[in-house]
Design an enzyme around this catalytic site. Structure first.
Site: not given
Length: 153
Positions: A7, A43, A60, A84, A134
Site C-alpha cells: 500500500h 484509517e 491507506q 509512506h 513499511e
C-alpha cells in the site's frame, strides 16, 4: 523476501473528504476502516487490485486522532500527501532482519499490529533515500469485503 507493493499511505486532515475524493475521482471504494489507537490514526483502506501472491494493493488514508501521533506530527511538518510506502512480505520478522543486516535501521524491536490485523514494522527514512518504508505481513485469511463509509473516531 518482498512480494509486492502492499500500500501507499497518505496522510490527510479530513478522512471523510479524502475518501470522497478518491471515490468520486478514481472510483475506489472503502473496504476496511478502523481506529488504530497505538498509531493514533483513523484509517480507511481502499483496495486497488489483487496480486499474484494472493494479497492486494491498497491506498491507506490516515487521519490523526491525537496531536502527538506520528501522522499528526508529519502533517504539521509536511502537509497532506504521501506518508509512506509499504512492501508486502509473508515474513515481516525475517524481512526486517534481512534489511536490518544490510545497514537499514528498523524502527520497532518487534513488529506491531497494523491495518486489518497485519504485522508491521517501519524502516528509517534516512536509510531509505528519504522514504518512510513499511514492511507488512498480511493476515490470513484474505482481507474483509467492502464495508461502506469510514469509521468515526
Amino acid at each position: 523476501m518482498l512480494t509486492r507493493i502492499d500500500h501507499i499511505g497518505i496522510a490527510c486532515r479530513d478522512l471523510d473528504a479524502t475518501v470522497e475524493f478518491y471515490r468520486a475521482t478514481y472510483g475506489f471504494e472503502v473496504f476496511h476502516t478502523e481506529v488504530n489507537e497505538e498509531q493514533g490514526v483513523r484509517e480507511a483502506m481502499l483496495r486497488i487490485n489483487g496480486t499474484d501472491d494472493g494479497g492486494a494493493s491498497w491506498i491507506q488514508l490516515l487521519e490523526p486522532v491525537r496531536e502527538d501521533s506520528p501522522v499528526a506530527k508529519w502533517l504539521a511538518k509536511n502537509g497532506e500527501g504521501v506518508h509512506h510506502i509499504a512492501f508486502g512480505t509473508d515474513d515481516v520478522d525475517g524481512a526486517a532482519a534481512t534489511v536490518g543486516s544490510r545497514g537499514v535501521r528498523v524502527l520497532y524491536d518487534e513488529p506491531r499490529r497494523g491495518s486489518m490485523g497485519s504485522r508491521i514494522t517501519f524502516l528509517h527514512p534516512k536509510d531509505c533515500h528519504g522514504v518512510l518504508t513499511e514492511l507488512v505481513a498480511s493476515p490470513t485469511p484474505a482481507p474483509p469485503q467492502r464495508q461502506g463509509p469510514p469509521a468515526t473516531a
